[in-house]
Scaffold this active site. Structure first.
Site, PDB file in Angstrom:
ATOM      1  N   LYS A 134       0.817  -1.219   0.000  1.00  0.00           N
ATOM      2  CA  LYS A 134       0.000   0.000   0.000  1.00  0.00           C
ATOM      3  C   LYS A 134       0.844   1.259   0.000  1.00  0.00           C
ATOM      4  CE  LYS A 134      -4.434  -1.499   1.838  1.00  0.00           C
ATOM      5  NZ  LYS A 134      -5.460  -1.301   2.861  1.00  0.00           N
ATOM      6  N   LYS A 217      -6.364 -11.744  -6.229  1.00  0.00           N
ATOM      7  CA  LYS A 217      -7.553 -11.870  -5.382  1.00  0.00           C
ATOM      8  C   LYS A 217      -8.572 -10.791  -5.740  1.00  0.00           C
ATOM      9  CE  LYS A 217      -6.293  -8.909  -1.542  1.00  0.00           C
ATOM     10  NZ  LYS A 217      -6.237  -8.595  -0.159  1.00  0.00           N
ATOM     11  N   LYS A 220     -11.390  -4.903  -3.136  1.00  0.00           N
ATOM     12  CA  LYS A 220     -12.108  -3.644  -3.338  1.00  0.00           C
ATOM     13  C   LYS A 220     -11.171  -2.549  -3.817  1.00  0.00           C
ATOM     14  CE  LYS A 220     -12.240  -3.720   1.655  1.00  0.00           C
ATOM     15  NZ  LYS A 220     -13.119  -4.119   2.732  1.00  0.00           N
TER      16      LYS A 220
HETATM   17  P1  TYM Z   1     -10.923  -6.545   4.919  1.00  0.00           P
HETATM   18  O1  TYM Z   1     -11.922  -5.529   5.325  1.00  0.00           O
HETATM   19  O2  TYM Z   1      -9.987  -6.204   3.824  1.00  0.00           O
HETATM   20  O3  TYM Z   1     -11.646  -7.882   4.477  1.00  0.00           O
HETATM   21  C1  TYM Z   1     -12.591  -8.542   5.288  1.00  0.00           C
HETATM   22  C2  TYM Z   1     -12.391 -10.053   5.185  1.00  0.00           C
HETATM   23  O4  TYM Z   1     -12.545 -10.494   3.836  1.00  0.00           O
HETATM   24  C3  TYM Z   1     -11.445 -11.323   3.486  1.00  0.00           C
HETATM   25  N1  TYM Z   1     -11.202 -11.202   2.032  1.00  0.00           N
HETATM   26  C4  TYM Z   1     -11.094 -12.243   1.188  1.00  0.00           C
HETATM   27  N2  TYM Z   1     -11.160 -13.571   1.398  1.00  0.00           N
HETATM   28  C5  TYM Z   1     -11.027 -14.374   0.319  1.00  0.00           C
HETATM   29  N3  TYM Z   1     -10.835 -13.918  -0.947  1.00  0.00           N
HETATM   30  C6  TYM Z   1     -10.760 -12.587  -1.198  1.00  0.00           C
HETATM   31  N4  TYM Z   1     -10.588 -12.148  -2.443  1.00  0.00           N
HETATM   32  C7  TYM Z   1     -10.885 -11.685  -0.106  1.00  0.00           C
HETATM   33  N5  TYM Z   1     -10.851 -10.333   0.008  1.00  0.00           N
HETATM   34  C8  TYM Z   1     -11.051 -10.064   1.336  1.00  0.00           C
HETATM   35  C9  TYM Z   1     -10.292 -10.790   4.301  1.00  0.00           C
HETATM   36  O5  TYM Z   1      -9.280 -11.755   4.426  1.00  0.00           O
HETATM   37  C10 TYM Z   1     -10.979 -10.475   5.608  1.00  0.00           C
HETATM   38  O6  TYM Z   1     -11.065 -11.622   6.424  1.00  0.00           O
HETATM   39  N6  TYM Z   1      -7.323  -6.288   8.322  1.00  0.00           N
HETATM   40  C11 TYM Z   1      -8.684  -6.790   8.118  1.00  0.00           C
HETATM   41  C12 TYM Z   1      -9.713  -6.173   9.052  1.00  0.00           C
HETATM   42  C13 TYM Z   1      -9.403  -6.379  10.499  1.00  0.00           C
HETATM   43  C14 TYM Z   1      -9.445  -7.622  11.206  1.00  0.00           C
HETATM   44  C15 TYM Z   1      -9.091  -7.279  12.556  1.00  0.00           C
HETATM   45  C16 TYM Z   1      -9.700  -8.928  10.832  1.00  0.00           C
HETATM   46  C17 TYM Z   1      -9.072  -5.412  11.396  1.00  0.00           C
HETATM   47  N7  TYM Z   1      -8.873  -5.959  12.644  1.00  0.00           N
HETATM   48  C18 TYM Z   1      -9.024  -8.299  13.534  1.00  0.00           C
HETATM   49  C19 TYM Z   1      -9.628  -9.912  11.814  1.00  0.00           C
HETATM   50  C20 TYM Z   1      -9.302  -9.600  13.157  1.00  0.00           C
HETATM   51  C21 TYM Z   1      -9.062  -6.436   6.690  1.00  0.00           C
HETATM   52  O7  TYM Z   1      -8.489  -5.615   6.080  1.00  0.00           O
HETATM   53  O8  TYM Z   1     -10.132  -7.040   6.209  1.00  0.00           O
END
Ligand code: TYM
Length: 363
Positions: A134, A217, A220
């Protein structure tokens, strides 16, 4: 499709930790950085949130603090936070079972993160893949310090609840590793305080691919609009995206992520939405072409997203209900997170603000 995962848990059993006490906890979060969740979020993580709430005590939150580590618009953030809550409910997270809350409303997350930041090396934080990716765009110098410490806040999010599992997609694996490292470091430097959480990543759906570029993957921030299925898109638009998804050379419907990443990604989505096995689908489409296959999958997608979208829009019209759910979630989350934070503060040598209140017992 994801790299081999030791954490694939297609069958959930309650761990021994449950014996004698309450149900073991699960925790996860999602950023409110889009108007809609997408199929990667849902199949990679959110569906497991819904499944795990039966046997575990769930804490699920909307990571609005993580969302401000990059450029954003405050008005849009507020709107997306509520949309995220409505979508979680619409997909089946049960507010009677699960605490659904907004991260910024539980101050212990930021407070715990500070302590963990003091245990993390700058080099260690800079080596995290997400930070490197990023910050690569504008150069590291223009990235926010919040982006650098993002995974440490995530570690605090998790560790404060002492969860057994953290259901996420494969892209979060490195963050979970850091979380475990920090837990271990804190426990050995001070006293056993944190449980080492297990990532809960499904092998089949841990990485859902972009429809136009299936080896990447679905994302968004990175996918083109035609590569991503938004859960709140007009269902006919989602169907159109499926029909124009890239397929591979040849005409066989066969699961082979190396040779046929496009078809394999679609088979994964098809199988996940219908609970039918991939071999079963391969058999059904023997001798049929990509066109028939995509047309049927488009129907499956329409049947899935239509009620989800209707329910989300209904919930969004009832803001009083949404804020009541978030209030209840916040109360339960605060209780658990504050108890752990009291232990942490006591161990690092902070004088208790309320000397009458001793540290919580260690679970
Ligand atoms: P975020 O908001 O980017 O995504 C939410 C969840 O969706 C999963 N994900 C995917 N899984 C499979 N294939 C894909 N193409 C795909 N795109 C997204 C992500 O792996 C995620 O589980 N850092 C985290 C948010 C967070 C969090 C936490 C998660 C903040 N604190 C504590 C767990 C525990 C994130 O950016 O998710």
């Amino acid at each position: 499709m994801s790299s081999a995962s030791p954490t694939t848990q297609p069958e959930v059993s309650v761990p021994a930790a449950a014996a004698g006490g309450g149900r073991p906890r699960v925790l996860s979060g999602i950023q409110p950085t889009a108007d809609s969740f997408h199929f990667g979020n849902y199949l990679g993580a959110l569906r497991q949130w819904v499944d795990l709430q039966i046997d575990y005590q769930p804490f699920f939150f909307i990571a609005d603090m993580h969302a401000i580590t990059v450029d954003y618009d405050p008005l849009v953030l507020r709107e997306r936070t509520l949309r995220a809550a409505a979508q979680l409910l619409a997909m089946g997270v049960d507010p009677e079972r699960a605490s659904i809350f907004v991260q910024s409303q539980v101050p212990a997350h930021a407070q715990g993160a500070w302590v963990l930041q003091c245990l993390t090396g700058v080099g260690e934080a800079r080596r995290m893949t997400q930070f490197k990716d990023k910050s690569a765009k504008g150069g590291e110098g223009s990235a926010s310090v919040g982006l650098l410490t993002y995974p440490i806040l995530q570690a605090a999010d998790i560790l404060l609840y002492r969860p057994y599992y953290v259901p996420v997609g494969a892209d979060q694996r490195q963050h979970l590793e850091l979380t475990r490292d920090l837990a271990q470091r804190f426990n050995s430097r001070y006293k056993k305080t944190f449980r080492l959480p297990e990532p809960y990543i499904l092998k089949a759906t841990g990485k859902i691919g972009d429809l136009q570029e299936p080896t990447a993957k679905m994302s968004k921030s990175a996918s083109s609009p035609s590569g991503i299925i938004e859960m709140l898109d007009e269902p006919t638009l989602s169907a159109k995206k499926i029909r124009s998804a890239v397929t591979d050379s040849g005409s066989e419907i066969r699961f082979d992520p190396e040779e046929k990443p496009g078809v394999s990604n679609l088979l994964t989505i098809y199988s996940a939405l219908t609970q039918r096995s991939v071999p079963d689908l391969e058999e059904e489409y023997t001798g049929k072409g990509y066109g028939d296959f995509k047309k049927d999958l488009a129907e499956v997608v329409i049947d899935f997203v239509t009620p989800f979208r209707d329910r989300t829009l209904e919930l969004l019209a009832d803001q009083a209900y949404l804020s009541e759910i978030l209030r209840q979630g916040r109360e339960r989350a605060n209780e658990v997170a504050e108890a752990t934070l009291r232990d942490v503060y006591q161990r690092v040598g902070f004088v208790a603000a309320d000397l009458g209140k001793g540290p919580a017992s260690i679970g």
